[in-house]
Design an enzyme around this catalytic site. Structure first.
Site, short mmCIF file in Angstrom:
data_model
loop_
_atom_site.label_atom_id
_atom_site.label_comp_id
_atom_site.label_asym_id
_atom_site.label_seq_id
_atom_site.Cartn_x
_atom_site.Cartn_y
_atom_site.Cartn_z
CG ASN A 62 -0.53 -0.10 2.24
OD1 ASN A 62 -0.52 -1.13 2.61
ND2 ASN A 62 -0.68 0.33 3.40
CG ASP A 63 -0.07 3.90 3.18
OD1 ASP A 63 -1.19 3.59 2.61
OD2 ASP A 63 -0.15 4.53 4.32
CD1 TRP A 87 -2.60 -2.76 4.71
CD2 TRP A 87 -3.20 -3.87 6.70
NE1 TRP A 87 -2.20 -1.99 5.99
CE2 TRP A 87 -2.81 -3.31 6.96
CE3 TRP A 87 -3.23 -5.10 8.10
CZ2 TRP A 87 -2.04 -2.85 8.08
CZ3 TRP A 87 -3.14 -4.37 9.01
CH2 TRP A 87 -2.52 -3.15 9.78
CB SER A 120 3.12 5.50 6.11
OG SER A 120 2.20 4.27 5.65
NE ARG A 185 -3.06 5.57 10.42
CZ ARG A 185 -4.72 5.91 10.60
NH1 ARG A 185 -4.48 5.60 12.22
NH2 ARG A 185 -5.85 5.94 9.75
CG ASP A 186 0.09 7.57 8.04
OD1 ASP A 186 0.92 6.88 8.82
OD2 ASP A 186 -0.75 8.05 7.72
CD GLU A 237 -5.54 6.09 6.45
OE1 GLU A 237 -5.52 5.53 7.92
OE2 GLU A 237 -6.17 5.87 5.51
CD1 TRP A 327 -6.81 3.19 2.90
CD2 TRP A 327 -6.90 0.96 2.90
NE1 TRP A 327 -5.95 2.73 3.22
CE2 TRP A 327 -5.88 1.99 3.39
CE3 TRP A 327 -6.68 -0.61 2.70
CZ2 TRP A 327 -4.67 1.08 3.76
CZ3 TRP A 327 -6.02 -1.36 3.41
CH2 TRP A 327 -4.70 -0.59 3.47
C1 FRU Z 1 -2.93 4.58 4.96
C2 FRU Z 1 -2.77 3.76 6.13
C3 FRU Z 1 -1.56 4.58 7.02
C4 FRU Z 1 -1.35 3.54 7.41
C5 FRU Z 1 -0.74 2.25 6.82
C6 FRU Z 1 -0.59 1.00 7.40
O1 FRU Z 1 -3.69 3.68 3.91
O2 FRU Z 1 -3.36 3.54 7.05
O3 FRU Z 1 -2.84 6.26 7.87
O4 FRU Z 1 0.15 4.15 7.97
O5 FRU Z 1 -1.74 2.61 5.62
O6 FRU Z 1 -0.37 0.18 5.99
#
Ligand code: FRU
Length: 528
Positions: A62-63, A87, A120, A185-186, A237, A327
């Site tokens: 993903n990210d 995931w 992330s 997060r992130d 996010e 998502w």
């Molecule tokens: C965004 C997210 C982030 C998180 C990650 C987890 O797509 O939900 O906020 O860090 O993916 O994989």
């Protein structure tokens, strides 16, 4: 055999000539062997496998994470589940590129540990070794700042002193152990030259929180920015914050705060919005009224985009790419051994448009190296029912078109049908009545994995100087459309039949003039 000496000589000449002809052929057309070889190679050739977009060799992605330029290489890390196509426990996968088109896969950079999965985050070059984690004064350390996620979300760092090839987690992790919010997060970190400190922006539910630091380890909360600014729904996010000159003027700088939201995006599900404003080292202020929402992309598949840090090659622009999924259905798309791709690398600039200062995105010019010109047309009237491109087939195409839209235009709608087959087509068009650029994937192929997939996605697009331009990239299972030189972008996945390789130039309700059209087939970038 060949008792006759003349016959023997003739035979000898024939054999020698054949050898020369074969050798010459191989010399003149070296690509022929290669392309046959490439086409037959099973590597990166599964159904729907993008040929010039980034995908992991296998399993879930993903990210994009930790994007940083260091000593000639663009690093790309990514949320990665190495043991499954859905995931799961998050690692940081890793790849590097010198040209933003060809990527070299590297081993997984960060693995989950006692603090949890590796969510992330970002990476920076710690030029002055403020963290003290560097070992070689000539080669500053790379420092990655990321979220550890287990029963709570906390922030940690890791560092590399060998051009990102190996990573050591900091012994004092987590560096930010006390979440003020369940969602926290992130982290995206950058050096703010004016106040000479590090700034971190991270996502915290319905807002972004900002922190500053002198050493990348100790962080102080300074401000936050969030709803009611922008789109009303969704959790924030992967935020990013960076400055850019407006219209290329270095004396006119603005700050962009880009953020992903899940759900509530313009095309449904997850997507990206941005704000334009100012930042003084502590606080971001929005130039636009809170209820203005600016979308980075009007398609359904552009998420978690963040920009490259420390890039000396782009001082008046930024580069980014995003996860080409949503998502809503990311875990269920019909690919086999891997899941998800990244968008093309795009250059972001700020331009003054009639509606205000806006982000304009264009594909990086390095992509031109993949082109093979298939067809050029200029000054042609396009009429309903006549497809001037029925001799063209392709699943990896670039289409560059300019239409004349003035009093003589009678068409209600015009554009292209890509990945066209007996049962499928994806329409990329412009609707004149309401001034919209759109991608219609209602008949694009497999869509039964999610009820909202088979939809049409629209972006407002104004005819300028009597012209509409479309720059379209088709790569087996995706379509990216840049309208009017990148003022609007639509990014969508599609899953058509393998046999749906046709292309149509179409108009409905009347005629339109095509000023110019270039169609290229694009090379595959993946070789063993
Ligand atoms: C965004 C997210 C982030 C998180 C990650 C987890 O797509 O939900 O906020 O860090 O993916 O994989």
């Amino acid at each position: 055999m060949f008792k006759n000496i003349k016959l023997r000589a003739l035979w000898f000449i024939l054999v020698v000539m054949s050898i020369i002809i074969v050798a010459l052929f191989a010399l003149i057309f070296p690509g022929l062997n290669k392309s046959v070889e490439q086409e037959q190679s099973p590597y990166y050739n599964e159904p729907f496998r993008p040929q010039y977009h980034f995908t992991p060799e296998a399993n879930w992605m993903n990210d994009p994470n930790g994007m940083v330029y260091y000593e000639g290489e663009y690093h790309l890390f990514y949320q990665y589940h190495p043991y499954g196509t859905r995931w799961g426990p998050m690692h940081w996968g890793h790849a590097v590129s010198k040209d933003l088109v060809h990527w070299e896969h590297l081993p997984v950079a960060l693995q989950p540990d006692e603090h949890g999965y590796i969510f992330s985050g970002s990476a920076v070059v710690d030029w002055n070794n403020t963290s003290g984690l560097g070992t070689d004064p000539k080669h500053p350390p790379l420092v990655a700042i990321f979220t550890h996620s287990k029963d709570k979300q906390i922030q940690s760092i890791a560092y590399s002193n060998d051009k990102g090839r190996t990573w050591e987690k900091y012994a004092g992790n987590p560096i930010m152990p006390n979440p003020p919010n369940v969602d926290w997060r992130d982290p995206k970190v950058f050096w703010h030259e004016e106040t000479r400190q590090w700034v971190m922006i991270l996502a915290a539910g319905e807002k972004a929180m900002l922190y500053t630091s002198s050493n990348l380890k100790d962080w102080t909360y300074v401000s936050e920015f969030g709803k009611p600014n922008g789109a009303p729904d969704g959790v924030w996010e992967c935020p990013d914050l960076f400055s850019l000159p407006v219209d290329g003027d270095p004396n006119k700088k603005k700050w962009v705060l880009a953020v992903s939201i899940n759900n509530g995006s313009i095309a449904g599900g997850s997507g990206m919005q941005y704000f334009v404003g100012n930042f003084d080292g502590k606080t971001f202020t929005n130039d636009n009224p809170a209820n203005t929402t600016l979308w980075a992309d009007y398609g359904a598949d552009f998420y978690a985009g963040v920009t490259w840090s420390d890039d000396p090659n782009h001082k008046s622009s930024r580069l980014w790419l995003a996860w080409m999924s949503n998502w809503q259905y990311a875990n269920d798309t019909p690919t086999s051994t891997w899941r998800s791709a990244f968008s093309l690398v795009r250059k972001i600039e700020l331009k003054t448009l009639p509606e205000g200062i806006r982000m304009v995105q264009t594909p990086v010019p390095q992509l031109k190296q993949l082109r093979h010109l298939t067809k050029s047309i200029s000054d042609q009237l396009v009429q309903p029912g006549i497809n001037q491109l029925d001799d063209i087939n392709g699943e990896t195409l670039e289409i560059v078109a300019e239409f004349q839209v003035d009093q003589s235009t009678t068409a209600d709608e015009f554009g292209f049908k890509v990945r066209k087959g007996e049962r499928n087509e994806t329409i990329v068009g412009f609707g004149r009545q309401n001034g919209t650029l759109f991608v219609d994937r209602t008949r694009s192929g497999i869509s039964d994995f999610h009820g909202d997939f088979a939809k049409r996605h629209e972006a407002p697009l104004t005819v300028q100087n009597n012209k509409v331009t479309m720059h379209i990239f088709v790569d087996r299972s995706s379509v990216e459309v840049f309208g009017n030189e990148g003022e609007r972008v639509i990014t969508d996945q599609i899953f058509p039949d393998a046999s749906a390789t046709g292309l149509e130039l179409y108009t409905a309700g009347g005629n339109v003039t095509l000023n110019s059209l270039h169609i290229y087939s694009l090379d595959k970038v993946w070789k063993k």
